[in-house]
Design an enzyme around this catalytic site. Structure first.
Site, mmCIF file in Angstrom:
data_model
loop_
_atom_site.group_PDB
_atom_site.id
_atom_site.type_symbol
_atom_site.label_atom_id
_atom_site.label_comp_id
_atom_site.label_asym_id
_atom_site.label_seq_id
_atom_site.Cartn_x
_atom_site.Cartn_y
_atom_site.Cartn_z
ATOM 1 N N HIS A 373 0.794 -1.230 0.000
ATOM 2 C CA HIS A 373 0.000 0.000 0.000
ATOM 3 C C HIS A 373 0.824 1.276 0.000
ATOM 4 O O HIS A 373 0.252 2.365 0.141
ATOM 5 C CB HIS A 373 -0.917 0.058 1.217
ATOM 6 N N LYS A 566 -8.245 14.304 4.995
ATOM 7 C CA LYS A 566 -7.458 13.064 4.972
ATOM 8 C C LYS A 566 -6.433 13.209 6.079
ATOM 9 O O LYS A 566 -6.314 14.285 6.675
ATOM 10 C CB LYS A 566 -6.777 12.856 3.614
ATOM 11 N N ARG A 567 -5.674 12.148 6.383
ATOM 12 C CA ARG A 567 -4.627 12.291 7.391
ATOM 13 C C ARG A 567 -3.689 13.426 7.009
ATOM 14 O O ARG A 567 -3.438 13.674 5.823
ATOM 15 C CB ARG A 567 -3.846 10.970 7.515
ATOM 16 N N THR A 677 -8.459 6.979 -1.867
ATOM 17 C CA THR A 677 -9.794 6.435 -2.101
ATOM 18 C C THR A 677 -10.842 7.522 -1.896
ATOM 19 O O THR A 677 -11.957 7.414 -2.417
ATOM 20 C CB THR A 677 -10.082 5.251 -1.160
ATOM 21 N N LYS A 681 -14.665 8.848 -3.624
ATOM 22 C CA LYS A 681 -15.890 9.193 -2.882
ATOM 23 C C LYS A 681 -16.412 10.562 -3.294
ATOM 24 O O LYS A 681 -17.618 10.761 -3.465
ATOM 25 C CB LYS A 681 -15.619 9.182 -1.370
#
Ligand code: GL7
Length: 833
Positions: A373, A566-567, A677, A681
């Site tokens: 990943h 996001k992070r 990802t 969305k």
């Protein structure tokens, strides 16, 4: 299965089979029963939490009935099963999802209304199950939804953390972490106190002779008990209900404690208990970073050993020969975190079951698949040899043997290349020596996949290049990530889902997302566009209300909503975004009031957690909040610019945010974001994106068309040269960015010293993430966004066209690809009645 039970008994069981509710009255009965008996309350003290609890219990009863039947069916049919091993499952809330997946949300809505509750308020009572950090953990959750929906016999295996990812509070503009104790009341898990596994740590290995054969025996050390907790996973529009099994750690009771207790050592036996429980106590809060902590390695082995014991136990029930194991079992490693499973299975087969090494190894490698990943070096797992030796002495021996045989095969295939052997060795000959987990995962698996095309190409040409030479290219493959449209469209954006259904021939698109392509012929339909725009606006009003409630800032829903959630990570470049916001602010300030009137109002929305030990990420959060504090109260600016930091971004907040965005930011330095990802969305919810040529952005562009996305910045193939030039050439900073830095240094956004390291990273320390290189193109592209947004009609057309072309990005497509190319498993037909 049934044949073992005598006829009269079987009849009695069948006669009394539970029938699940199907209508409002049946639902209400169940709710009232749970309020009065399970919760010991009544209509006089049933608050929203009790209503949530009783509703969940009613649905849980339903799910578990289906769960039982699914498990019986899978046992009876005894086909190949998939096991998805992941240290993270970022599930979010379960109730809304369960109601929608079983198709009874309307029933519950009407029933709750009759009992005096609004379903939206009831659903909100649930605490997110936040057993993950970010994309990697949410991907695992989307995969479970797809596996069940597609009727695959599949289980997830994870850890039951007592504390999930911390809750983020913003205090004086800084992130503060608060523990997330989420297990107070969790109706979605079933403790299985009868399903336990003893897990061994430490001790030593002794050679013994058994039946004339020398065997290695792992002895002494300490035992911790794993207890199973099962979470039912309902598929959408199918009775299939799969299982997520989470392990919780506990001191192994029995003799050990008892002895200590008898000898008066009560305190130390309590301490043992607590030490054992710490294994599953807390999720490590790092995203794309490995810190090499001993407790983390303990978590990994604990979870992997319990899961494999369980899998092997299930396999053995069918009394097949070991060579059939890979025909019955596929195990997917979600990143390298479960890599010890490879070693553990080899240990079980050789040491316990007595198979020959080569035979065992053939079984092992046919069983496992490994998903990579990330290519970020700081995220690649390595464990000191000494630590592995101490904690898992037998496993270290097996790792050395695996490595020996592997290097011998390399030597044979590619003779006389000493440097190759050094490079690919599972053991890094550093000080101290390290076990390279990614290499072990490759050697022990039959397939290795990346998570988007660019990323899968990059792993083949960079970090795993040598392995492509050794094994040939076929061992490496790509499965581009996806998301479940059930949660991320149907649940998060019910009105849009309904509008889409009205144009796509009903709800079938939720199971076959390519049916979205039917939208395209309606792009020119004025009424359709109008309804589309109204829904987007309503979603923005909902988010504006959330912003007002949580931050006190009033934003105008007619503004362009620009979102980056996001992070927080330097590679994801929230710093680029906030520097761009400052640039916009300075430009607005420099305008005359007349010029300002012509500008498009914008709300820049940020959200995301920083790892508690990631200092730079925390400084970025602080800068965003400091800029917001100045801009939001500047009367010259008013609605033209607002800067919002949303506290505690999580799955349930994402469900409010994604449907409300006009443009979202996916602006990582090219080559660093493996997939992403949330990009999927946002587009699926009718928002456009501004992004770099990175991860899945590239494939999204290919699907939706270049004219429907705002791409900018340098390409991944140029990154290395640019970095080299920064370090060894002269490095000039973009002039607009320089002005932004000067403004920060003047103290416009608070104490300049707070932000000096962020600026120095660009000016003095080589600008590793290419913020300056991409700044001009970023600013220009945002101007294009403004211009495009002014033409609302065309903007909406772009949004609709994009949604219609997003069919590829469903996690159903991903799971089918895994099933076909990696697992070789098929769905189990279900009887709907
Ligand atoms: C990640 C990637 O960073 C992210 O781009 C990807 O979408 C996700 C799922 O494949 O995996 N890799 C990683 O280590 N984390 C991710 O989120 C934590």
């Amino acid at each position: 299965v049934e044949a073992s039970i005598p006829e009269p008994q079987r009849e009695a069981w069948k006669r009394n089979q539970i029938t699940s509710f199907t209508d409002k009255d049946g639902f209400e009965k169940e709710v009232v029963r749970h309020v009065e008996t399970t919760l010991a309350r009544s209509m006089f003290n049933c608050d929203e939490i009790a209503a949530y609890s009783a509703t969940s219990l009613a649905f849980r009863d339903r799910l578990i009935t289906h769960w039982n039947r699914t498990q019986q069916r899978q046992t009876y049919r005894d086909t190949k099963r998939v096991y998805y091993l992941s240290l993270e499952f970022l599930m979010g809330r379960a109730l809304d999802n369960a109601m929608l997946n079983v198709g009874l949300k309307n029933v519950a809505q009407d029933g709750l209304a009759e009992l005096g509750f609004r379903i939206e308020d009831v659903v909100k009572q649930e605490h997110d199950a936040a057993l993950g950090n970010g994309g990697l953990g949410r991907l695992a959750a989307c995969f479970l939804d797809s596996l069940a929906t597609l009727n695959f016999p599949a289980w997830g295996y994870g850890l039951r953390y007592r504390y999930g990812i911390f809750k983020q509070e913003i205090i004086d503009g800084y992130q503060v972490e608060v523990p997330d104790y989420w297990l107070d009341f969790n109706p979605w898990e079933f403790p299985r106190h009868d399903v336990t596994v003893d897990i061994q740590f430490f001790g030593q290995v002794n050679k013994k002779t058994v039946d004339g054969k020398t065997v290695s025996v792992w002895e002494a050390g300490e035992i911790v008990q794993a207890v199973a907790y099962d979470v039912p996973i309902p598929g959408y529009d199918t009775p299939t209900t799969n299982n997520l099994r989470l392990w919780s750690s506990k001191a192994s009771g029995g003799e050990f404690d008892f002895q200590k207790f008898n000898s008066g050592d009560y305190e130390s036996s309590v301490a043992d208990q607590q030490r054992a429980e710490t294994i599953s106590a807390v999720l490590y809060p790092n995203d794309n970073l490995e810190r090499g902590k001993e407790l983390r390695l303990k978590q990994q082995y604990f979870w992997v050993a319990a899961s494999l014991y369980d899998i092997v136990r299930r396999f053995k029930k069918s009394r097949r020969s070991w060579n059939e194991f890979p025909d019955q079992v596929a195990i997917q490693l979600n990143d390298t975190h479960p890599t010890l499973a490879i070693v553990e299975l080899q240990r079980i087969l050789v040491d316990i079951e007595g198979l020959e090494w080569d035979n065992a190894w053939e079984i092992v490698t046919s069983t496992f698949g490994y998903t990579n990943h990330t290519v970020l070096p700081e995220a690649l797992e390595k464990w000191p040899v000494g630590l592995v030796q101490h904690l898992l002495p037998r496993h270290l021996q097996i790792i050395y043997d695996i490595n020996l045989f592997f290097l011998q095969s390399v030597e044979k295939a590619i003779p006389d290349d000493r440097d190759m052997l050094r490079r690919v060795s599972i053991i890094e000959e550093s000080q101290p020596k390290m076990v390279r987990m990614a290499f072990l995962a490759i050697v022990g698996s039959h397939k290795v996949n990346g998570v988007a095309e660019l990323h899968s190409d990059l792993i083949k040409t960079t970090i795993f290049k040598d392995f492509v030479e050794i094994y040939g290219p076929d061992k490496f493959t790509n499965v581009t990530n996806g998301i479940t449209p059930r949660r991320w469209l149907h649940q998060a954006n019910p009105r849009l889902s309904e509008l889409i259904a009205s144009k796509c021939g009903g709800n079938d698109f939720l199971k076959d997302l390519t049916l979205l392509n039917q939208l395209e012929k309606h792009v020119q339909d004025k009424q359709f566009r109008k309804e589309w725009a109204e829904i987007k606006y309503a979603n923005k009003v909902r988010l504006a209300k959330h912003i007002k409630d949580t931050t006190g800032v009033v934003v105008n829903p007619a503004s362009l909503f620009d979102v980056q959630v996001k992070r927080i990570h330097e590679y994801k470049r929230q710093q680029l975004n906030i520097f761009g916001v400052i640039h916009r602010y300075l430009s607005l300030k420099a305008m005359t009031p007349d010029q300002r009137k012509k500008q498009l109002p914008r709300v820049s929305i940020f959200g995301g957690k920083a790892a508690p030990g990631y200092w730079m990420a925390k400084q970025i959060i602080h800068l965003i909040n400091s800029v917001g504090a100045v801009v939001n109260k500047d009367e010259d600016i008013g609605d033209l610019l607002k800067v919002i930091f949303l506290e505690d971004y999580n799955v349930s907040k994402a469900e409010i945010i994604c449907p409300a965005s006009d443009i979202s930011e996916h602006i990582s330095t090219a080559g660093t974001e493996a997939s992403g990802t949330s990009n999927m969305k946002f587009v699926l919810n009718g928002g456009l994106i501004i992004g770099t040529c990175d991860g899945a952005n590239i494939e999204i562009t290919r699907e939706i068309g270049e004219s429907n996305i705002f791409l900018f910045g340098n390409l991944s193939e140029d990154v290395e040269d640019l970095r080299h030039a920064h370090t060894y050439g002269s490095h000039t900073i973009d002039s607009d960015l320089d002005k932004v830095f000067n403004e920060i240094e003047k103290g416009t956004f608070g104490t300049p010293h707070d932000f000096s390291a962020m600026i120095a990273a660009v000016r003095q320390h080589g600008d590793y993430y290419l913020v300056s290189d991409d700044f001009h193109s970023y600013i220009e592209t945002h101007q294009l966004v403004d211009e495009a947004y002014r033409n609302q009609d065309e903007w909406i057309a772009k949004c609709i066209t994009s949604v219609s072309r997003m069919g590829f990005f469903t996690s159903d497509r991903c799971i089918n690809e895994y099933a076909e190319e990696i697992w070789n498993v098929e769905p189990l037909a279900v009887d709907r009645h």
